[in-house]
Design a protein around this motif. Structure first.
Motif, PDB file in Angstrom:
ATOM      1  N   LEU A 106      30.686  10.759  54.645  1.00 37.82           N
ATOM      2  CA  LEU A 106      31.873  10.489  55.130  1.00 37.82           C
ATOM      3  C   LEU A 106      32.958   9.847  54.332  1.00 37.82           C
ATOM      4  O   LEU A 106      32.560   8.945  53.555  1.00 37.82           O
ATOM      5  N   CYS A 107      34.086  10.281  54.722  1.00 38.22           N
ATOM      6  CA  CYS A 107      35.122   9.781  53.813  1.00 38.22           C
ATOM      7  C   CYS A 107      35.187   8.196  54.219  1.00 38.22           C
ATOM      8  O   CYS A 107      35.103   7.554  55.112  1.00 38.22           O
ATOM      9  N   LEU A 108      35.191   7.339  53.010  1.00 37.98           N
ATOM     10  CA  LEU A 108      35.329   5.746  53.320  1.00 37.98           C
ATOM     11  C   LEU A 108      36.669   5.415  53.883  1.00 37.98           C
ATOM     12  O   LEU A 108      36.767   4.251  54.196  1.00 37.98           O
ATOM     13  N   GLU A 109      37.746   6.091  53.556  1.00 42.82           N
ATOM     14  CA  GLU A 109      39.004   5.903  54.040  1.00 42.82           C
ATOM     15  C   GLU A 109      39.366   6.398  55.561  1.00 42.82           C
ATOM     16  O   GLU A 109      39.757   5.538  56.220  1.00 42.82           O
ATOM     17  N   CYS A 110      38.981   7.347  56.031  1.00 44.44           N
ATOM     18  CA  CYS A 110      39.316   7.856  57.168  1.00 44.44           C
ATOM     19  C   CYS A 110      38.091   8.422  57.928  1.00 44.44           C
ATOM     20  O   CYS A 110      38.191   9.344  59.084  1.00 44.44           O
ATOM     21  N   ASN A 111      36.743   8.270  57.531  1.00 43.43           N
ATOM     22  CA  ASN A 111      35.702   8.656  58.444  1.00 43.43           C
ATOM     23  C   ASN A 111      35.433   9.954  58.825  1.00 43.43           C
ATOM     24  O   ASN A 111      34.444  10.503  59.529  1.00 43.43           O
ATOM     25  N   GLU A 134      35.222  16.310  48.844  1.00 45.53           N
ATOM     26  CA  GLU A 134      36.569  15.900  49.080  1.00 45.53           C
ATOM     27  C   GLU A 134      36.824  15.773  50.523  1.00 45.53           C
ATOM     28  O   GLU A 134      35.982  16.148  51.535  1.00 45.53           O
ATOM     29  N   CYS A 135      37.612  14.560  51.003  1.00 46.11           N
ATOM     30  CA  CYS A 135      38.095  14.656  52.172  1.00 46.11           C
ATOM     31  C   CYS A 135      39.161  15.671  52.771  1.00 46.11           C
ATOM     32  O   CYS A 135      40.104  15.839  52.243  1.00 46.11           O
ATOM     33  N   PRO A 136      38.659  16.443  53.709  1.00 44.12           N
ATOM     34  CA  PRO A 136      39.680  17.563  54.141  1.00 44.12           C
ATOM     35  C   PRO A 136      41.017  16.919  54.769  1.00 44.12           C
ATOM     36  O   PRO A 136      42.079  17.378  54.900  1.00 44.12           O
ATOM     37  N   HIS A 137      40.774  15.733  55.119  1.00 42.56           N
ATOM     38  CA  HIS A 137      42.004  14.916  55.826  1.00 42.56           C
ATOM     39  C   HIS A 137      42.816  14.284  54.833  1.00 42.56           C
ATOM     40  O   HIS A 137      44.118  14.636  54.568  1.00 42.56           O
ATOM     41  N   CYS A 138      42.375  13.191  53.981  1.00 42.51           N
ATOM     42  CA  CYS A 138      43.343  12.715  53.290  1.00 42.51           C
ATOM     43  C   CYS A 138      43.185  13.187  51.711  1.00 42.51           C
ATOM     44  O   CYS A 138      43.780  12.619  50.823  1.00 42.51           O
ATOM     45  N   ARG A 139      42.431  14.159  51.581  1.00 40.81           N
ATOM     46  CA  ARG A 139      42.265  14.800  50.318  1.00 40.81           C
ATOM     47  C   ARG A 139      41.559  13.826  49.184  1.00 40.81           C
ATOM     48  O   ARG A 139      41.594  14.314  47.969  1.00 40.81           O
TER      49      ARG A 139
HETATM   50 ZN   LIG Z   1      39.712  10.770  53.928  1.00 39.94          ZN
END
Ligand SMILES: [Zn+2]
Length: 137
Positions: A78-83, A111-116
């Motif tokens: 999971l993205c550490l920034e936005c889960n 890669e995080c699809p939300h915050c990239r």
């Molecule tokens: Zn993210």
């Protein structure tokens, strides 16, 4: 970090926190003794863990122990920034978005699809994974 869906509340409104935790079936992790005295928590309607330690690794250890979690459940999924769940990215995808030395030395990226944000299994990742594996022993 270990792959469990988590959300951070910086909002200090306890009612909103409790409402959201109940609605989303979450466990509250807190260092707030006042919050732990709330009736919804003392009667067991809402599960909460009072975090005793200052040290982040000991905090993870406590949460894993008290909730019976797996310390290497899905590490770094999971993205550490936005889960959000991370997705695989090709070297081509990330070519101009990571430092040159990273591009030259790393082969696998997510890669995080939300915050990239882009993640790779560099030395920091390896060191954290080692610590997580040590916790589970
Ligand atoms: Zn993210």
């Amino acid at each position: 970090m270990i792959g469990y869906d988590t959300t951070l509340f910086d909002n200090r409104d306890d009612k909103y926190l409790i409402h959201t935790a109940l609605a989303e079936n979450r466990v509250i992790l807190t260092r707030d003794t006042q919050l732990m005295r709330r009736r919804v928590i003392t009667i067991g309607e809402l599960k909460a863990v009072f975090i005793r330690n200052d040290n982040p690794l000991q905090q993870i250890q406590q949460v894993i122990d008290e909730l019976g979690l797996d310390s290497v459940f899905k590490p770094f999924s999971l993205c550490l920034e936005c889960n959000r769940p991370l997705v695989k990215a090709s070297k081509e995808d990330i070519k101009d978005r990571v430092p040159p030395y990273v591009y030259q030395t790393q082969t696998q990226y997510v890669e995080c699809p939300h915050c990239r944000r882009i993640y790779w299994q560099g030395t920091h990742w390896q060191a954290m994974l080692k610590k997580l594996q040590d916790i589970s022993k």
